[in-house]
Design an enzyme around this catalytic site. Structure first.
Site, mmCIF file in Angstrom:
data_model
loop_
_atom_site.group_PDB
_atom_site.id
_atom_site.type_symbol
_atom_site.label_atom_id
_atom_site.label_comp_id
_atom_site.label_asym_id
_atom_site.label_seq_id
_atom_site.Cartn_x
_atom_site.Cartn_y
_atom_site.Cartn_z
ATOM 1 N N THR A 37 0.825 -1.211 0.000
ATOM 2 C CA THR A 37 0.000 0.000 0.000
ATOM 3 C C THR A 37 0.859 1.262 0.000
ATOM 4 O OG1 THR A 37 -0.097 -0.241 2.389
ATOM 5 C CG2 THR A 37 -2.034 -0.963 1.163
ATOM 6 N N ASP A 174 9.591 1.338 6.080
ATOM 7 C CA ASP A 174 10.617 0.695 6.897
ATOM 8 C C ASP A 174 11.384 1.704 7.732
ATOM 9 O OD1 ASP A 174 9.723 -1.415 5.472
ATOM 10 O OD2 ASP A 174 11.575 -1.767 4.353
HETATM 11 MG MG MG Z 1 15.406 -3.608 3.308
#
Ligand code: MG
Ligand code: ADP
Length: 385
Positions: A37, A174
């Site tokens: 997403t 991340d």
């Molecule tokens: Mg990575």
């Protein structure tokens, strides 16, 4: 290798001949829900792992950047900050150098550093060892050079380092997770405007456990497949006349799908729109104090990634199927797919039977034995010393 604060500091002193100015940590992450997403301007919901990258760092004023990792079989790499250029380095040092490059390119005067790293985040398991490495370096330099940048700003710079310097087209999830997560919480992140909300996710207090099952599978073609999905989503948005699939309301999904002839694009659109809705549902359930109720949403998310987005693999499907057959509350693949890890939500007493059942199923299928551990929602990036 040990990521104990004093051990990392001592190793730094051995390598560079003086004590580090400080020691910092940044965690890996698991995405609870909200997969594929982020490049559609949508919602994600990661939480931080106890696994972390730890960096002992001292600033330098002579333009030298010295890098060392305990987890790589090589000595100290010596670079000049003024010579850093994107894609000049494809090895592990591209991650920390890329951060220095991105900071300098944004106008921050980084005049060099000595950096020693050690990490307990398994590399390439979909748990974001790369973001942990970037964020820990960014946070250390932010403190040492008095840059005063906030977590989300560091995350943006780390993403730029990975996109441009390393050359990996990753989203913002991340790095934001590693920089901004809080203990006992998952992070609800709107990837369009980076608005964030900490959502209570204290599993232990509820008698629950979340298992991460690393299938140890690394599919080599995942980069090309990722690019195809991304391009397909962009075509879907263009066909529907919106900036990003995030702009298609869940209520309008059927009407929107009816306007698309291409079966493949229809599947991609359906996954993204339903996945955003699933993230919102999980947020509501957790805020209402009903964590067990997210189980079926996790299963539904897996089915969508498997059948509509087609990014699962036999090993991930087997984890989810076995979890379901053994009374797990919910399970799904997590991360980009084609390998990596799955998560399984279980009652505390079901940790062992479910872990054993997954191991037995893998053995029976002739798959490499998976590595399972319990994920406790942990703190984001921080200074340790
Ligand atoms: Mg990575
Ligand atoms: P993931 O982020 O899912 O773990 P990536 O492919 O994005 O996988 O990043 C893995 C890469 O990050 C490794 O190949 C290595 O170059 C680098 N890396 C991760 N951890 C370390 C470490 N402790 N020391 C040196 N390099 C590392």
């Amino acid at each position: 290798m040990s990521t104990d604060t004093s051990a990392v500091a001592e190793r730094f002193t051995q390598l560079y001949g003086s004590e580090p100015e400080g020691v910092w940590a940044a965690p890996g992450r698991v995405n609870l829900i909200g997969e594929h997403t982020d490049y559609n301007d949508g919602f994600v919901m990661p939480f931080a792992l106890p696994h972390k990258a730890v960096a002992a760092v001292s600033p330098r004023t002579d333009g030298l950047l010295r890098l060392h990792s305990d987890d790589v079989d090589a000595g100290v790499t010596e670079l000049r900050v003024a010579d850093l250029t994107p894609e000049s380095d494809r090895g592990w040092t591209a991650y920390p150098s890329g951060v220095v490059w991105a900071l300098r390119e944004a106008g921050h005067e980084i005049t060099g550093a000595d950096i020693h790293l050690a990490s307990t985040v398994p590399a390439g398991a979909g748990l974001s060892s790369s973001a942990a490495l970037e964020v820990v370096v960014a946070l250390a330099l932010n403190d040492l050079f008095g840059l005063g940048l906030r977590g989300w700003q560091l995350a943006r710079l780390c993403q730029r380092a990975e996109n441009v310097y390393v050359g990996a087209p990753v989203g913002i999830m991340d790095q934001t997770a590693s920089a901004c997560c809080e203990e006992g919480h998952a992070l609800f992140l709107d990837t369009r405007d980076l608005a964030q909300r900490q959502i209570p996710f204290d599993l232990a207090a509820e008698g629950l456990r979340l298992l991460v099952v690393d299938t140890q599978v690394k599919h080599s073609h995942s980069e090309g497949e990722y690019g195809k999905r991304r391009a397909g989503c962009e075509r879907g948005a263009a066909l529907l006349g919106v900036d990003a699939l995030r702009d298609i309301a869940y209520e309008d999904l059927d009407a929107s799908l009816a306007r698309i002839d291409d079966e493949e694009i229809r599947r991609l659109v359906r996954h993204v729109v339903t996945e955003d809705e699933r993230v919102e549902r999980v947020v509501t359930l957790l805020e209402e104090g009903d964590p067990r109720a997210i189980g079926p949403v996790l299963y539904a998310g897996h089915a969508s990634l498997r059948d509509d987005f087609k990014v699962s693999c036999p090993e991930l499907d087997l984890v989810v199927e076995t979890a379901s057959d053994n009374d797990a509350l919910g399970a799904r693949m997590t991360g980009g797919g084609f390998g990596g890890s799955a998560i399984v939500l279980v009652e505390a007493e079901d940790v062992e039977p479910v872990t054993k059942a997954v191991e037995a199923a893998f053995a029976a299928a002739g798959f490499t034995a998976p590595r399972t551990f319990e994920a406790v929602p942990s703190a984001g990036a921080r200074r340790l010393r």
